[in-house]
Design a protein around this motif. Structure first.
Motif, PDB file in Angstrom:
ATOM      1  N   ASP A 148     104.207  67.027  35.319  1.00  0.00           N
ATOM      2  CA  ASP A 148     103.245  67.840  34.574  1.00  0.00           C
ATOM      3  C   ASP A 148     102.704  67.134  33.336  1.00  0.00           C
ATOM      4  O   ASP A 148     101.792  67.633  32.685  1.00  0.00           O
ATOM      5  CB  ASP A 148     103.896  69.165  34.156  1.00  0.00           C
ATOM      6  N   SER A 149     103.282  66.005  32.996  1.00  0.00           N
ATOM      7  CA  SER A 149     102.783  65.204  31.876  1.00  0.00           C
ATOM      8  C   SER A 149     102.949  63.733  32.225  1.00  0.00           C
ATOM      9  O   SER A 149     103.706  63.380  33.132  1.00  0.00           O
ATOM     10  CB  SER A 149     103.527  65.543  30.583  1.00  0.00           C
ATOM     11  N   ALA A 150     102.230  62.875  31.470  1.00  0.00           N
ATOM     12  CA  ALA A 150     102.306  61.442  31.764  1.00  0.00           C
ATOM     13  C   ALA A 150     102.024  60.637  30.509  1.00  0.00           C
ATOM     14  O   ALA A 150     101.238  61.056  29.646  1.00  0.00           O
ATOM     15  CB  ALA A 150     101.316  61.079  32.857  1.00  0.00           C
ATOM     16  N   THR A 151     102.661  59.486  30.401  1.00  0.00           N
ATOM     17  CA  THR A 151     102.407  58.561  29.297  1.00  0.00           C
ATOM     18  C   THR A 151     101.252  57.646  29.695  1.00  0.00           C
ATOM     19  O   THR A 151     100.839  57.593  30.859  1.00  0.00           O
ATOM     20  CB  THR A 151     103.644  57.707  29.007  1.00  0.00           C
ATOM     21  N   SER A 152     100.744  56.891  28.722  1.00  0.00           N
ATOM     22  CA  SER A 152      99.664  55.934  28.996  1.00  0.00           C
ATOM     23  C   SER A 152     100.108  54.897  30.007  1.00  0.00           C
ATOM     24  O   SER A 152      99.359  54.530  30.919  1.00  0.00           O
ATOM     25  CB  SER A 152      99.230  55.247  27.704  1.00  0.00           C
ATOM     26  N   ASP A 153     101.340  54.409  29.879  1.00  0.00           N
ATOM     27  CA  ASP A 153     101.843  53.394  30.813  1.00  0.00           C
ATOM     28  C   ASP A 153     101.932  53.947  32.233  1.00  0.00           C
ATOM     29  O   ASP A 153     101.594  53.255  33.205  1.00  0.00           O
ATOM     30  CB  ASP A 153     103.226  52.895  30.360  1.00  0.00           C
ATOM     31  N   GLU A 154     102.391  55.198  32.347  1.00  0.00           N
ATOM     32  CA  GLU A 154     102.482  55.813  33.675  1.00  0.00           C
ATOM     33  C   GLU A 154     101.095  55.976  34.306  1.00  0.00           C
ATOM     34  O   GLU A 154     100.916  55.720  35.508  1.00  0.00           O
ATOM     35  CB  GLU A 154     103.166  57.175  33.579  1.00  0.00           C
ATOM     36  N   LEU A 155     100.138  56.380  33.500  1.00  0.00           N
ATOM     37  CA  LEU A 155      98.787  56.570  34.031  1.00  0.00           C
ATOM     38  C   LEU A 155      98.148  55.251  34.438  1.00  0.00           C
ATOM     39  O   LEU A 155      97.414  55.184  35.431  1.00  0.00           O
ATOM     40  CB  LEU A 155      97.906  57.274  32.995  1.00  0.00           C
ATOM     41  N   LEU A 156      98.416  54.198  33.681  1.00  0.00           N
ATOM     42  CA  LEU A 156      97.808  52.909  33.992  1.00  0.00           C
ATOM     43  C   LEU A 156      98.374  52.283  35.263  1.00  0.00           C
ATOM     44  O   LEU A 156      97.809  51.330  35.793  1.00  0.00           O
ATOM     45  CB  LEU A 156      97.975  51.945  32.806  1.00  0.00           C
ATOM     46  N   ARG A 157      99.482  52.828  35.750  1.00  0.00           N
ATOM     47  CA  ARG A 157     100.032  52.352  37.027  1.00  0.00           C
ATOM     48  C   ARG A 157      99.402  53.089  38.223  1.00  0.00           C
ATOM     49  O   ARG A 157      99.663  52.756  39.373  1.00  0.00           O
ATOM     50  CB  ARG A 157     101.552  52.521  37.048  1.00  0.00           C
ATOM     51  N   GLU A 158      98.582  54.108  37.907  1.00  0.00           N
ATOM     52  CA  GLU A 158      97.939  54.893  38.962  1.00  0.00           C
ATOM     53  C   GLU A 158      96.511  54.409  39.221  1.00  0.00           C
ATOM     54  O   GLU A 158      95.930  53.679  38.416  1.00  0.00           O
ATOM     55  CB  GLU A 158      97.917  56.377  38.573  1.00  0.00           C
TER      56      GLU A 158
ATOM     57  N   LEU B 223      92.837  54.550  28.601  1.00  0.00           N
ATOM     58  CA  LEU B 223      92.634  54.191  30.006  1.00  0.00           C
ATOM     59  C   LEU B 223      91.734  52.969  30.155  1.00  0.00           C
ATOM     60  O   LEU B 223      91.046  52.818  31.149  1.00  0.00           O
ATOM     61  CB  LEU B 223      92.019  55.385  30.756  1.00  0.00           C
ATOM     62  N   ILE B 224      91.782  52.099  29.136  1.00  0.00           N
ATOM     63  CA  ILE B 224      90.860  50.967  29.119  1.00  0.00           C
ATOM     64  C   ILE B 224      91.060  50.024  30.314  1.00  0.00           C
ATOM     65  O   ILE B 224      90.132  49.381  30.782  1.00  0.00           O
ATOM     66  CB  ILE B 224      90.973  50.199  27.772  1.00  0.00           C
ATOM     67  N   GLU B 225      92.302  49.952  30.800  1.00  0.00           N
ATOM     68  CA  GLU B 225      92.584  49.048  31.923  1.00  0.00           C
ATOM     69  C   GLU B 225      92.842  49.819  33.211  1.00  0.00           C
ATOM     70  O   GLU B 225      93.468  49.326  34.133  1.00  0.00           O
ATOM     71  CB  GLU B 225      93.804  48.175  31.586  1.00  0.00           C
ATOM     72  N   ARG B 226      92.341  51.054  33.299  1.00  0.00           N
ATOM     73  CA  ARG B 226      92.639  51.861  34.472  1.00  0.00           C
ATOM     74  C   ARG B 226      92.023  51.255  35.727  1.00  0.00           C
ATOM     75  O   ARG B 226      90.966  50.614  35.682  1.00  0.00           O
ATOM     76  CB  ARG B 226      92.161  53.295  34.290  1.00  0.00           C
ATOM     77  N   ASP B 227      92.668  51.506  36.830  1.00  0.00           N
ATOM     78  CA  ASP B 227      92.253  50.981  38.121  1.00  0.00           C
ATOM     79  C   ASP B 227      91.413  52.048  38.831  1.00  0.00           C
ATOM     80  O   ASP B 227      91.951  53.044  39.312  1.00  0.00           O
ATOM     81  CB  ASP B 227      93.502  50.630  38.949  1.00  0.00           C
ATOM     82  N   THR B 228      90.114  51.843  38.859  1.00  0.00           N
ATOM     83  CA  THR B 228      89.228  52.789  39.537  1.00  0.00           C
ATOM     84  C   THR B 228      89.148  52.439  41.017  1.00  0.00           C
ATOM     85  O   THR B 228      88.679  51.361  41.389  1.00  0.00           O
ATOM     86  CB  THR B 228      87.823  52.772  38.913  1.00  0.00           C
ATOM     87  N   ALA B 229      89.607  53.368  41.847  1.00  0.00           N
ATOM     88  CA  ALA B 229      89.646  53.117  43.286  1.00  0.00           C
ATOM     89  C   ALA B 229      88.514  53.816  44.039  1.00  0.00           C
ATOM     90  O   ALA B 229      88.154  53.417  45.143  1.00  0.00           O
ATOM     91  CB  ALA B 229      90.986  53.581  43.851  1.00  0.00           C
ATOM     92  N   PHE B 230      87.951  54.896  43.436  1.00  0.00           N
ATOM     93  CA  PHE B 230      86.948  55.674  44.160  1.00  0.00           C
ATOM     94  C   PHE B 230      85.937  56.240  43.174  1.00  0.00           C
ATOM     95  O   PHE B 230      86.304  56.858  42.175  1.00  0.00           O
ATOM     96  CB  PHE B 230      87.619  56.824  44.919  1.00  0.00           C
ATOM     97  N   THR B 231      84.644  56.019  43.434  1.00  0.00           N
ATOM     98  CA  THR B 231      83.581  56.576  42.602  1.00  0.00           C
ATOM     99  C   THR B 231      82.648  57.413  43.473  1.00  0.00           C
ATOM    100  O   THR B 231      82.418  57.096  44.645  1.00  0.00           O
ATOM    101  CB  THR B 231      82.753  55.476  41.907  1.00  0.00           C
ATOM    102  N   SER B 232      82.111  58.477  42.876  1.00  0.00           N
ATOM    103  CA  SER B 232      81.173  59.325  43.607  1.00  0.00           C
ATOM    104  C   SER B 232      80.330  60.124  42.616  1.00  0.00           C
ATOM    105  O   SER B 232      80.794  60.466  41.525  1.00  0.00           O
ATOM    106  CB  SER B 232      81.918  60.292  44.532  1.00  0.00           C
ATOM    107  N   SER B 233      79.090  60.423  43.017  1.00  0.00           N
ATOM    108  CA  SER B 233      78.231  61.287  42.207  1.00  0.00           C
ATOM    109  C   SER B 233      78.390  62.749  42.610  1.00  0.00           C
ATOM    110  O   SER B 233      77.710  63.619  42.076  1.00  0.00           O
ATOM    111  CB  SER B 233      76.759  60.870  42.367  1.00  0.00           C
ATOM    112  N   SER B 234      79.299  63.009  43.561  1.00  0.00           N
ATOM    113  CA  SER B 234      79.573  64.380  44.007  1.00  0.00           C
ATOM    114  C   SER B 234      80.905  64.846  43.453  1.00  0.00           C
ATOM    115  O   SER B 234      81.960  64.270  43.765  1.00  0.00           O
ATOM    116  CB  SER B 234      79.594  64.442  45.540  1.00  0.00           C
ATOM    117  N   LEU B 235      80.886  65.891  42.650  1.00  0.00           N
ATOM    118  CA  LEU B 235      82.109  66.428  42.060  1.00  0.00           C
ATOM    119  C   LEU B 235      83.046  66.981  43.139  1.00  0.00           C
ATOM    120  O   LEU B 235      84.265  66.811  43.069  1.00  0.00           O
ATOM    121  CB  LEU B 235      81.750  67.512  41.045  1.00  0.00           C
TER     122      LEU B 235
END
Length: 309
Positions: A186-196, A220-232
Motif C-alpha cells: 500500500d506504500s512504496a519508497t523511491s527506490d522501490e518505485l524505481l525498480r518498477e 521518478l527521474i530515472e523511472r523505466d517507462t514501458a508503455f505509453t498511450s494517449s488513451s486513459l
C-alpha cells in the motif's frame, strides 16, 4: 442541390407575391393580405413577367385569369412554399434539433463534468457531441474562433480577450498498480518505485507535460517507462493486466478500482493536483440558450459568477 448563387440573384419575394395574387385572383386582395400597397404588388408582378417572359395573369371580365405558365408555376411553388413555411415555424419552436459540441480530455468520470453533461441532456432536442482534445492538433483559439466547439474543457489555463476561462475544480492524481502486484504494497519508497516499470499517459496539454516533468524531478527521474498511450482507458487496462505502475486521475481510479482490481500506492512524496478549466466564447453569453446553460451551472455551483464577470 440548389444553386445558391442563382437563388441569390433572384428576388424570392416575387414568388410569394405571385402566389398571393394566384390564390386571390386579385391584386388589391393580395396587397391587403401582404400588408403592402397595390402599386407595390403591381410592380413586383411586372418584374416577374419580365423574368419569365409571360404575362402570367390576363384580364377576364372584372377579374384576372392565370395563364398556362402561371398555372404551372403555382403547381411547382405550392409544395415548396408549404415546406418552407413549416421550416420557418419549426425554427421558432423547440422542435428544431440543436447540436452542442464539447472538446475536452478523457476525464468523463469527473463529477462536475458529469453534472454539466446532465444539464445539457435535460434538453430533449439537444444532441451533445464530445471530442477528445488529445486527438486534436489545433490550438484552443483556433477551435473556438472557427466555431468548431461551443465549450472546451482543458487542464491548461487560457488567456484571451474573446474567450472566458473558468476554473471548474482541482483534480488529484494517484499512483496505482493491480491489487495482487507481486512486489508493491500500500506504500512504496523511491527506490522501490524505481525498480518498477511504468505507464505514461501522453497528452497534448502543456500542463500535463509540466506535471510529469515536476514529478520526474522529485523522485521518478530515472523511472523505466514501458508503455505509453494517449488513451486513459488503455492505461488502466494495461495496469490491470500487468505489473506496471501508473499515475492516473483519482476520480477515474475510484470509478474503476473495483472492476479492474486496482489499488492505490502511497508515494514517498505528495502528488500535486491539476486544475480543470472550462473555456467558451464571450459572445456566446448573449445567446439565450447558452446563457441559460451557464445560469444552471452557477446554480449547481459547477462554476461561480465571480469567475465569469
Amino acid at each position: 442541390m440548389a444553386n445558391l448563387y442563382n437563388l441569390k440573384r433572384f428576388d424570392l419575394n416575387l414568388l410569394i407575391i405571385f402566389e398571393c395574387i394566384y390564390q386571390n385572383l386579385s391584386i388589391s386582395k393580395a396587397a391587403q393580405t401582404l400588408f403592402i400597397t397595390p402599386s407595390a404588388v403591381s410592380q413586383s408582378l411586372q418584374r416577374l413577367r419580365v423574368q419569365l417572359n409571360d404575362p402570367l395573369f390576363v384580364r377576364s371580365g372584372k377579374g384576372i385569369t392565370p395563364t398556362t405558365v402561371a398555372n404551372n408555376l403555382h403547381l411547382h411553388l405550392e409544395d415548396n412554399l408549404n415546406g418552407l413555411e413549416q421550416t420557418i415555424n419549426i425554427m421558432g419552436k423547440t422542435e428544431l434539433k440543436k447540436r452542442f459540441v464539447v472538446y475536452g480530455p478523457q476525464f468523463h468520470a469527473l463529477p462536475k463534468l458529469t453534472q454539466f453533461m446532465n444539464i445539457l441532456l435535460e434538453d430533449t432536442n439537444l444532441e451533445v457531441a464530445y471530442h477528445d482534445t488529445s486527438a486534436e492538433t489545433e490550438e484552443i483559439d483556433d477551435i473556438m474562433n472557427y466555431r468548431k466547439a461551443d465549450v472546451v474543457f482543458t487542464i491548461e489555463k487560457w488567456s484571451s480577450r474573446a474567450l472566458v476561462c473558468v476554473p471548474i475544480c482541482e483534480c488529484p492524481v494517484v499512483l496505482i498498480c493491480r491489487q495482487d502486484h507481486p512486489r508493491l504494497g500500500d506504500s512504496a519508497t523511491s527506490d522501490e518505485l524505481l525498480r518498477e516499470r511504468f505507464t505514461l499517459f501522453q497528452a497534448r496539454e502543456h500542463q500535463v507535460k509540466e506535471y510529469q516533468k515536476v514529478n520526474d524531478a522529485k523522485y521518478l527521474i530515472e523511472r523505466d517507462t514501458a508503455f505509453t498511450s494517449s488513451s486513459l482507458m488503455t492505461i488502466f487496462n494495461v495496469i490491470h493486466h500487468s505489473d506496471l505502475v501508473g499515475l492516473v486521475p483519482e476520480f477515474t481510479y475510484e470509478l474503476l478500482k473495483n472492476t479492474l482490481k486496482l489499488k492505490k500506492i502511497s508515494p514517498p512524496h505528495p502528488l500535486p493536483t491539476f486544475t480543470l478549466y472550462m473555456i467558451f466564447s464571450r459572445s456566446s453569453m448573449s445567446l439565450p440558450f447558452f446563457s441559460d446553460i451557464i445560469k444552471k451551472m452557477t446554480d449547481n455551483k459547477i462554476i461561480h459568477d465571480s469567475d465569469i464577470f
